[in-house]
Design an enzyme around this catalytic site. Structure first.
Site, PDB file in Angstrom:
ATOM      1  N   ARG A  83      -5.886  17.240-117.336  1.00  0.00           N
ATOM      2  CA  ARG A  83      -5.842  15.800-116.411  1.00  0.00           C
ATOM      3  C   ARG A  83      -4.690  15.564-115.902  1.00  0.00           C
ATOM      4  O   ARG A  83      -3.565  15.517-116.843  1.00  0.00           O
ATOM      5  CB  ARG A  83      -6.387  14.745-117.542  1.00  0.00           C
ATOM      6  CG  ARG A  83      -6.604  13.449-116.639  1.00  0.00           C
ATOM      7  CD  ARG A  83      -7.073  12.307-117.628  1.00  0.00           C
ATOM      8  NE  ARG A  83      -6.705  11.332-116.966  1.00  0.00           N
ATOM      9  CZ  ARG A  83      -6.263   9.876-117.615  1.00  0.00           C
ATOM     10  NH1 ARG A  83      -5.915   9.692-118.790  1.00  0.00           N
ATOM     11  NH2 ARG A  83      -5.719   9.008-116.699  1.00  0.00           N
ATOM     12  N   HIS A 127      -2.222   6.456-111.252  1.00  0.00           N
ATOM     13  CA  HIS A 127      -1.565   6.222-112.734  1.00  0.00           C
ATOM     14  C   HIS A 127      -0.326   5.522-112.448  1.00  0.00           C
ATOM     15  O   HIS A 127       0.836   6.171-112.735  1.00  0.00           O
ATOM     16  CB  HIS A 127      -1.511   7.722-113.258  1.00  0.00           C
ATOM     17  CG  HIS A 127      -1.516   7.514-114.763  1.00  0.00           C
ATOM     18  ND1 HIS A 127      -2.156   8.370-115.688  1.00  0.00           N
ATOM     19  CD2 HIS A 127      -0.617   6.851-115.516  1.00  0.00           C
ATOM     20  CE1 HIS A 127      -1.885   8.182-116.941  1.00  0.00           C
ATOM     21  NE2 HIS A 127      -0.984   6.937-116.959  1.00  0.00           N
ATOM     22  N   GLU A 172      -5.874   2.958-116.904  1.00  0.00           N
ATOM     23  CA  GLU A 172      -5.400   1.789-117.744  1.00  0.00           C
ATOM     24  C   GLU A 172      -4.933   0.619-116.935  1.00  0.00           C
ATOM     25  O   GLU A 172      -3.716   0.194-117.013  1.00  0.00           O
ATOM     26  CB  GLU A 172      -4.358   2.246-118.821  1.00  0.00           C
ATOM     27  CG  GLU A 172      -4.706   2.901-120.008  1.00  0.00           C
ATOM     28  CD  GLU A 172      -3.545   3.299-120.997  1.00  0.00           C
ATOM     29  OE1 GLU A 172      -2.679   2.316-121.191  1.00  0.00           O
ATOM     30  OE2 GLU A 172      -3.640   4.254-121.901  1.00  0.00           O
ATOM     31  N   ASN A 298      -9.107   5.878-123.234  1.00  0.00           N
ATOM     32  CA  ASN A 298      -7.487   6.186-123.787  1.00  0.00           C
ATOM     33  C   ASN A 298      -7.414   5.482-125.233  1.00  0.00           C
ATOM     34  O   ASN A 298      -7.355   4.342-125.120  1.00  0.00           O
ATOM     35  CB  ASN A 298      -6.695   5.704-122.932  1.00  0.00           C
ATOM     36  CG  ASN A 298      -6.446   6.488-121.657  1.00  0.00           C
ATOM     37  OD1 ASN A 298      -7.363   7.398-121.348  1.00  0.00           O
ATOM     38  ND2 ASN A 298      -5.679   6.308-120.458  1.00  0.00           N
ATOM     39  N   TYR A 300      -5.249   5.206-128.643  1.00  0.00           N
ATOM     40  CA  TYR A 300      -4.175   5.380-129.571  1.00  0.00           C
ATOM     41  C   TYR A 300      -4.182   4.813-130.909  1.00  0.00           C
ATOM     42  O   TYR A 300      -3.541   5.685-131.740  1.00  0.00           O
ATOM     43  CB  TYR A 300      -2.733   5.224-128.843  1.00  0.00           C
ATOM     44  CG  TYR A 300      -2.503   6.002-127.407  1.00  0.00           C
ATOM     45  CD1 TYR A 300      -1.787   7.067-127.676  1.00  0.00           C
ATOM     46  CD2 TYR A 300      -3.184   5.563-126.310  1.00  0.00           C
ATOM     47  CE1 TYR A 300      -1.573   7.767-126.397  1.00  0.00           C
ATOM     48  CE2 TYR A 300      -2.922   6.475-125.114  1.00  0.00           C
ATOM     49  CZ  TYR A 300      -2.113   7.560-125.515  1.00  0.00           C
ATOM     50  OH  TYR A 300      -1.894   8.536-124.199  1.00  0.00           O
ATOM     51  N   GLU A 378      -7.490  10.134-123.121  1.00  0.00           N
ATOM     52  CA  GLU A 378      -5.826  10.428-123.712  1.00  0.00           C
ATOM     53  C   GLU A 378      -6.040  10.086-125.232  1.00  0.00           C
ATOM     54  O   GLU A 378      -6.781   9.127-125.577  1.00  0.00           O
ATOM     55  CB  GLU A 378      -4.902   9.212-123.056  1.00  0.00           C
ATOM     56  CG  GLU A 378      -4.489   9.762-121.834  1.00  0.00           C
ATOM     57  CD  GLU A 378      -3.370   8.529-121.375  1.00  0.00           C
ATOM     58  OE1 GLU A 378      -2.676   8.085-122.009  1.00  0.00           O
ATOM     59  OE2 GLU A 378      -3.412   8.468-120.178  1.00  0.00           O
TER      60      GLU A 378
END
Ligand code: BGC
Length: 497
Positions: A83, A127, A172, A298, A300, A378
């Site tokens: 990606r 992005h 995002e 995504n 985290y 991600e």
């Protein structure tokens, strides 16, 4: 203890995609080369104090020149997919009007190189590297930027549509709004707080217009978008902490996911007239909620929220990472993010609590019943890696055990959560992309937040695989071995007469 590569490989479904991810501005460098236009981020990053230690993105990991070497390293790693994002100012220097053939050609070469090496491309159209000319005209506060993104997507579809397996329209939008328009921590550096809300709508509209352009071009690849998601957890049972947590959930998660997946902004946003005097045509939501082929997540960390200003807007570890200027306290803030008791933290101060990636998937499954297939677009962690130099050969080794543990535990959690009987079994999870292939320009964290499987020496630009690279390589090889032995078992036995 995390699972061994063999145990983990046994949990991976046959078609599951394991990939690595990057973004153009964070790795390419070559900001003045081959006709690239200026990005708003070029200007923001040059502001004294905007980036940790005033690190510059001008050279970064020099991927623009070293692309074939980076693809070769992916090939050796054995990943299924890569990606990456295309740089808008490199392809369309002013964000509208003529394209730059040299910029277009770079991604042609990248796509061809990936396909020649058996790596399936996932291309992110936007992005964060908005062309400067668009930022100067108001950036995402200006509705026009959404239309420009739609046009840029049409350019990408015409140039690359034959080779891209999966498209991500935007990445995002929550981070762009929060860090870029509300808090001034990212480009374009606006501190509009709640007045930043139009930037939410315009980015989502940009997603809708990009999706429409890709569909109109008839690209054969799958189309999705990538939202960050963090489960929000109150610091205590105190009603004010709970209220603050609900607010964060709406402001960071639902504000961006609901319109795309349900066609409506969250009820409280509408009821409380959060958009103030800002209004938009109703039809925008039809564009924003067009069916997706996949939803990109995504993930985290979870976020622990408490009411009131706390000691600052960011937890202690993150403040240390970002420096005092970026983490300075916000007196009068209505809520703050607080540390997670007992959890290990990354270099950013982000808590490591692997079960919460399962919670994130379960919450999403519950909230959005018609959810399309999901990719974790991600996931990863920054750690201040230790570089060990062998006295005899001078070769370096990077024993990043903490990154291995992070990745192994998160991968195990998502595979178990989405397997039959798991807490998110309704989710059709198709893959996981590790952030990131290589250490890179981590936005306002500069080069101080290494997320890579490959270490980059930012003086010599030499790449060195970390232990986590070898770990992932072993996992991929183990999965391969299992798949070939399964095939042997599945083959009909030769009949003996
Ligand atoms: C972004 C990446 C970033 C990563 C780690 C995500 O928010 O998409 O660009 O580097 O998180 O901070």
């Amino acid at each position: 203890m995390h699972l061994t590569a063999k145990e983990l490989a046994a949990l991976i479904p046959p078609e599951f995609i394991l990939g690595v991810a990057t973004s153009a501005f964070q790795i390419e460098g070559a900001v003045d080369e081959d006709g690239r236009g200026r990005a708003g981020w070029d200007v923001f990053a040059a502001r004294p104090g905007a980036i940790v230690d005033d690190h510059s993105p001008a050279v970064s990991a020099d991927h623009y020149r070293r692309m074939p070497e980076d693809v070769a390293l992916m090939k050796q790693l054995g990943v299924d997919s890569y990606r990456f994002s295309i740089s808008w100012p490199r392809i369309q220097p002013n964000g509208s009007g003529p394209v730059n053939p040299a910029g277009l050609a770079f991604y042609d070469r990248l796509l061809d190189e990936l396909l020649a090496n058996g790596i399936s491309p996932m291309m992110t159209i936007y992005h964060w590297d908005t062309p400067l000319a668009l930022d100067e005209a108001g950036g995402w506060m200006n509705r026009d930027t959404a239309y420009r993104l739609g046009e840029f997507a049409a350019i990408a579809a015409a140039a690359y549509g034959d080779r891209v397996a999966r498209w991500v329209t935007i990445n995002e939008p929550a981070t762009v709004t929060t860090n870029g328009y509300a808090l001034g921590l990212h480009s374009p550096g606006e501190s509009l707080l709640l007045k930043a809300l139009p930037s939410v709508h315009h980015q989502l509209l940009g997603h809708g217009l990009a999706l429409q352009a890709l569909r109109a071009a008839g690209v054969p690849g799958e189309i999705g978008m990538a939202n960050v998601y963090s489960p929000m957890v109150p610091a205590s049972g105190n009603p004010m902490d709970k209220l603050s947590t609900g607010f964060m959930d709406i402001a960071q998660n639902r504000l961006f996911a609901d319109p795309v997946l349900t066609g409506e902004y969250p009820e409280v946003i509408r009821a409380a007239k959060f958009f103030g005097s800002f209004s938009h045509p109703d039809e925008d939501l039809d564009l924003i909620s067009q069916p997706l082929d996949f939803y990109g997540l995504n993930y985290y960390m979870p976020t622990r929220v408490a009411a009131g200003a706390g000691d600052g807007p960011v937890p202690e570890g993150m403040e240390a990472a970002l420096g005092e200027d970026l983490g300075e306290s916000a007196p009068g803030a209505m809520l703050h993010i607080t540390s997670w008791p007992g959890a290990q933290i990354t270099a950013y101060g982000w808590p490591i609590v692997p079960e919460y990636v399962g919670v994130a998937l379960a919450e999403i499954a519950e909230r959005y019943p018609g959810l399309p297939p999901v990719y974790i677009t991600e996931g990863g962690a920054s750690f201040a890696d230790t570089v060990v130099r062998a006295a005899d050969s001078g070769r370096i080794m990077i024993p990043d055990e903490r990154r291995i543990i992070y990745l192994a535990e998160h991968l195990q959690t998502v595979l178990e959560a989405t397997a039959p009987g798991g807490i998110a079994e309704k989710i059709d999870l198709r893959g996981y992309y590790v952030w990131s292939l290589l250490d890179n320009f981590e936005w306002s964290g500069g080069y101080k937040q290494p997320f890579g499987l490959l270490h980059v020496d930012f003086e010599t630009l030499e790449r060195t695989p970390k232990a986590s690279y070898f770990w992932l390589q072993e996992l991929l090889a183990e999965r391969q071995r299992m798949a070939s032995s399964d095939n042997r078992v599945a083959m009909p036995a030769p009949s003996v007469e």
